[in-house]
Scaffold this active site. Structure first.
Site, PDB file in Angstrom:
ATOM      1  N   ILE A   1       0.740  -1.203   0.113  1.00 35.35           N
ATOM      2  CA  ILE A   1      -0.027   0.004  -0.013  1.00 35.35           C
ATOM      3  C   ILE A   1       0.905   1.217  -0.053  1.00 35.35           C
ATOM      4  O   ILE A   1       0.432   2.250  -0.765  1.00 35.35           O
ATOM      5  CB  ILE A   1      -1.007   0.000   1.285  1.00 35.35           C
ATOM      6  CG1 ILE A   1      -1.971  -1.174   1.031  1.00 35.35           C
ATOM      7  CG2 ILE A   1      -1.811   1.150   1.315  1.00 35.35           C
ATOM      8  CD1 ILE A   1      -2.827  -1.367   2.341  1.00 35.35           C
TER       9      ILE A   1
ATOM     10  N   ARG B   1      -3.877   0.433  11.292  1.00 35.28           N
ATOM     11  CA  ARG B   1      -4.533  -0.088  12.369  1.00 35.28           C
ATOM     12  C   ARG B   1      -4.330   1.108  13.511  1.00 35.28           C
ATOM     13  O   ARG B   1      -3.452   1.635  13.444  1.00 35.28           O
ATOM     14  CB  ARG B   1      -3.778  -1.303  12.815  1.00 35.28           C
ATOM     15  CG  ARG B   1      -3.972  -2.533  11.969  1.00 35.28           C
ATOM     16  CD  ARG B   1      -5.529  -2.964  12.106  1.00 35.28           C
ATOM     17  NE  ARG B   1      -5.581  -4.297  11.133  1.00 35.28           N
ATOM     18  CZ  ARG B   1      -6.065  -4.196  10.038  1.00 35.28           C
ATOM     19  NH1 ARG B   1      -6.123  -2.891   9.362  1.00 35.28           N
ATOM     20  NH2 ARG B   1      -6.035  -5.169   9.360  1.00 35.28           N
TER      21      ARG B   1
ATOM     22  N   GLU C   1     -14.471  -0.654  17.386  1.00 32.75           N
ATOM     23  CA  GLU C   1     -15.307  -0.509  16.039  1.00 32.75           C
ATOM     24  C   GLU C   1     -16.327  -1.620  16.312  1.00 32.75           C
ATOM     25  O   GLU C   1     -16.400  -2.616  16.623  1.00 32.75           O
ATOM     26  CB  GLU C   1     -14.377  -0.994  14.829  1.00 32.75           C
ATOM     27  CG  GLU C   1     -13.207  -0.147  14.559  1.00 32.75           C
ATOM     28  CD  GLU C   1     -12.553  -0.372  13.199  1.00 32.75           C
ATOM     29  OE1 GLU C   1     -12.973  -1.193  12.463  1.00 32.75           O
ATOM     30  OE2 GLU C   1     -11.509   0.166  13.130  1.00 32.75           O
TER      31      GLU C   1
ATOM     32  N   HIS D   1     -14.181   2.697   8.807  1.00 33.86           N
ATOM     33  CA  HIS D   1     -13.315   1.477   8.424  1.00 33.86           C
ATOM     34  C   HIS D   1     -13.744   1.220   6.838  1.00 33.86           C
ATOM     35  O   HIS D   1     -14.173  -0.241   6.592  1.00 33.86           O
ATOM     36  CB  HIS D   1     -13.297   0.389   9.114  1.00 33.86           C
ATOM     37  CG  HIS D   1     -11.937  -0.373   8.985  1.00 33.86           C
ATOM     38  ND1 HIS D   1     -11.420  -1.291  10.358  1.00 33.86           N
ATOM     39  CD2 HIS D   1     -11.252  -0.774   8.154  1.00 33.86           C
ATOM     40  CE1 HIS D   1     -10.504  -1.858   9.761  1.00 33.86           C
ATOM     41  NE2 HIS D   1     -10.079  -1.553   8.486  1.00 33.86           N
TER      42      HIS D   1
END
Length: 313
Positions: A152, A232, A261, A280
């Site tokens: 990423i 994270r 979450e 998210h």
């Protein structure tokens, strides 16, 4: 026929994205926050499919689900599953592929939203508020600091360069050979926080990275700089981040990940005016969802045939 539960199917799409005909599949769109409620709801299921890290599978959960034989997680890494406990209880754990492209795209949505103040400006438009009240940040010529230069992070670097940004990167084992390959400048950790206009987090959560970004690192950032985290939450000290945002030590933050979450109602990160927060969504795309559920069924079929694939434990 074995029973299969699909957990945290918030959009209620799981059953329609794959052929579940070899099992009796049930989709749960609501999130179980209480372990007693979770155990009661899943007591009669042999197979469970979980979406990323929405519902942790701890030793206690495995203990309370003696009928469970197969756990399938979307993605090939899930820090919320106790693999040792799974083995101890005879549960096979399998994964699926997951594309790194959607999280990179989501990160840029947050960066662009912060840079051009899209949330307050769009909110003003909907409420007949002022016509223009902010001045946007120029990405061209600014510095993008990447914590991590893996799959990423590498995509982030290429897109940042396309915007005309100076891209720098740091991680504990990052080498100049790797940064040179991407045309990125290798920085020290302190240089990255001091020089960057946007700091974006792209590290795997581990004992080494937990709390890596704390009060000291945030204090090094420029008052006009932004922190973006789609990796994270625990990599960033949440109390230190909230304090930095509250006190205006940094311009703002773009957040797609949280330690709890769903994020509880009334949580400070839901209300701070300099936070652009999303629930998210980094991996939540049509392509990823098709891949997740199609491969989850492949995992189930292979398990039923006695030849498990993509086994994590």
């Amino acid at each position: 026929m074995l029973r299969c539960a699909i957990l945290d199917d918030y959009q209620s799409v799981g059953l329609g994205l794959a052929d579940w005909s070899r099992v009796r599949a049930t989709s749960f769109s609501t999130h179980f926050t209480d372990i007693d409620e979770l155990a009661a709801a899943l007591a009669d299921f042999d197979i469970i499919v979980i979406m990323r890290e929405r519902t942790p599978f701890t030793a206690e959960v495995f203990e309370r689900l003696p009928r469970l034989r197969l756990l399938v997680t979307t993605g090939m890494r899930n820090a919320s599953v106790d693999l040792e406990a799974a083995r101890a209880h005879g549960v096979v754990v399998c994964g699926t592929a997951s594309s790194s492209i959607p999280p990179a795209e989501m990160t840029w949505a947050l960066i662009l939203g912060l840079a051009r103040h899209l949330l307050p400006e769009a909110t003003a438009m909907r409420s007949d508020g002022p016509w223009q009240s902010t001045i946007g940040m120029d990405l061209h010529g600014s510095t993008l600091g990447l914590l991590g230069l893996g799959k990423i992070g590498s995509q982030m670097a290429r897109i940042g360069q396309a915007f005309g940004m100076d891209v720098i990167a740091w991680s504990q084992h990052l080498t100049k050979t790797r940064t040179d390959e991407l045309g990125v400048r290798l920085a020290t950790k302190d240089e990255l926080f001091t020089e960057s206009d946007v700091v974006s987090v792209h590290l795997v959560l581990s004992a080494r990275t937990r709390g890596l970004v704390g009060k000291r690192e945030l204090s090094l950032m420029r008052p006009g700089a932004y922190l973006v985290n789609t990796s994270r939450a625990a990599i960033v000290d949440q109390a230190a981040l909230a304090a930095a945002l509250r006190e205006g030590l940094i311009a703002g933050a773009g957040l797609d990940v949280f330690e709890t979450e769903p994020l509880p109602a009334g949580h400070e990160l839901r209300t701070l005016p300099n936070v652009l927060a999303t629930p998210h969504l980094g991996y939540v795309t049509a392509g990823n969802y098709h891949r997740y559920f199609r491969e989850a069924v492949q995992d189930i079929d292979a398990f039923l045939d006695g030849t498990p694939i993509r086994v994590l434990s």
